[in-house]
Design an enzyme around this catalytic site. Sequence first.
Site, short mmCIF file in Angstrom:
data_model
loop_
_atom_site.label_atom_id
_atom_site.label_comp_id
_atom_site.label_asym_id
_atom_site.label_seq_id
_atom_site.Cartn_x
_atom_site.Cartn_y
_atom_site.Cartn_z
N TYR B 293 0.84 -1.20 0.00
CA TYR B 293 0.00 0.00 0.00
C TYR B 293 0.87 1.25 0.00
O TYR B 293 1.73 1.44 0.86
CB TYR B 293 -0.89 -0.02 1.23
CG TYR B 293 -2.11 0.86 1.16
CD1 TYR B 293 -3.32 0.36 0.70
CD2 TYR B 293 -2.06 2.19 1.58
CE1 TYR B 293 -4.45 1.16 0.66
CE2 TYR B 293 -3.19 2.99 1.53
CZ TYR B 293 -4.39 2.47 1.07
OH TYR B 293 -5.51 3.26 1.04
N TYR B 343 -5.87 5.37 -6.94
CA TYR B 343 -6.04 5.24 -5.49
C TYR B 343 -7.47 4.78 -5.22
O TYR B 343 -8.35 5.58 -4.97
CB TYR B 343 -5.75 6.59 -4.82
CG TYR B 343 -5.98 6.61 -3.33
CD1 TYR B 343 -5.27 5.75 -2.50
CD2 TYR B 343 -6.88 7.47 -2.75
CE1 TYR B 343 -5.46 5.77 -1.13
CE2 TYR B 343 -7.09 7.50 -1.39
CZ TYR B 343 -6.38 6.64 -0.58
OH TYR B 343 -6.58 6.66 0.78
#
Lengths: 139, 390
Positions: B293, B343
């Site tokens: 991430y 995102y």
Amino acid sequence: MSDRPAPTTTLDTKFFWDGLAADRLLIQRCSGCAALRHPPRPMCPHCNSLAWQPIEACGRGYVHSFVQPRHPAWPWFEDGYIVALIDLEEGIRLVSNLCGVAPAEVTIGMPVEAFIERFDNGVSLHQFRPRREPAAGTR
Amino acid sequence: MSRSLRNRAAIAGIGQTEFSQASGRSELQLACEAVNAALDDAGLLPSAVDGLITFTMDSSEEVEVARNLGIPTLAVFARVPYGGGAACGAVMQAAMAVATGVANVVVCYRAFNERSGMRFGGTSMAGATALPAWLDVVAPFGLLTPAAWVALHARRYMHEYGVTNENFGRIAVVDRRHAATNPAAWFYERPITLEDHQRSRWIVEPVLRLLDCCQEIDGGVALVVTPPERARDLRQRPALIAAAAQGATADSEMMTSYYRDDITGLPEMGLVAKKLWAESGLTPADIQTAFLYDHFTPFVLVQLEELGFCARGEAKDFATIENLSLGGRLPINTSGGLLGEAYIHGMNGIAEAVRQIRGTSCNQVAHVEHVLVTAGTGVPTSGLILAQPV
């Protein structure tokens, strides 16, 4: 001078902000086991006591980390303001601002002292500035 | 029967919308499109679905998605908290549901107009007169964006381990290199150099430059989770869930866990790592590629340490552009990551991990047996290890 975003208080945090409004930086101390805690919350994680008293912080601390938020710009802050994490001598860590010092002069571990500032919109906040430590042998 | 989740569920379908800066459609429509695409990918009809799981932050109600898709009944509906930390957790909850027989086909989804709607980066708050309550003790001091929250941790990490902003920049270069060859990526055909990174403006000095921060994007991603036996009969090669874990640790906050003695680590990810390795019986040496991430570059370095790919403080040496790029020791974020592709709160990383298992990635790694995926960092989080079907 300027305004600051007003903190949102709850039943758990009101004492802290009320303390600042009365020029006092307060820390919760558990009545059961005397552990200090911050940010404010209802229960002691060590003994589960709900009883506590506020004690006044000594105001002496050290810079644990610091940054300068540059973007986006905010109406409340002048460009270049410094946000810092401060380790108080009591063992409590606070989010605050560093004032009266050029960013290039700030170092992690630098001794600082608290003061309370009342902003134009009535918000009172703890702020920190560099502290001169007494020279060795004179304390 | 095994008491663990290991290999007791599989990801049988993946679906996504395009990734854009202005979808022109409602978040509910994006969610429905992504769910529909994932079911189509798996070769399932909406009538087969009996579970829907999303993030607490998602605006599309489970029953609204079901109503639009024509899903007749739901036996499981749940939401996972803590922003992007939810991504792998949603899949874990779905895996738990299908492994126990509570449900058979659970779709996890996340869809938002994060660029054209409410922007997490804070710019849509700049004109606000009142701040949301969750900003509580940080907002009055000017700590108003995810970038600023992350930066206080990363500044101390830089100090402790001699890490520079250029070390962080390598993550951005790797992600953008991978995005450049992924037609679905927002930054398709737009790679950057380390010099580009070093020339980009400060967002939070001296930690995060513009190119260290992912961009808000409009879009949606959905994943279909079924028992492995069911997945085997569907359209795609299943990605087995070899391990799934969520983790929160003492003094966890949402992005501002500043009150621990040591704020340089990500203990939530350390806990997730421990659980993933224990459940799968694997070690970092068994992972061919990972999706780490990357909303902000610094926490990718910290994750490499928490996951055990290198020792504490050594990520600055491990995280070279060569090591992390396709063909390197541990290629990461082969779709371009959150920085380069989109995102979508980590859900697009899980979809990419599934493609790596299937052998269909735009940046396919050779001989993939196991793929590690992590969810949001600086928050209570989650992780997955996906594996080839047995």
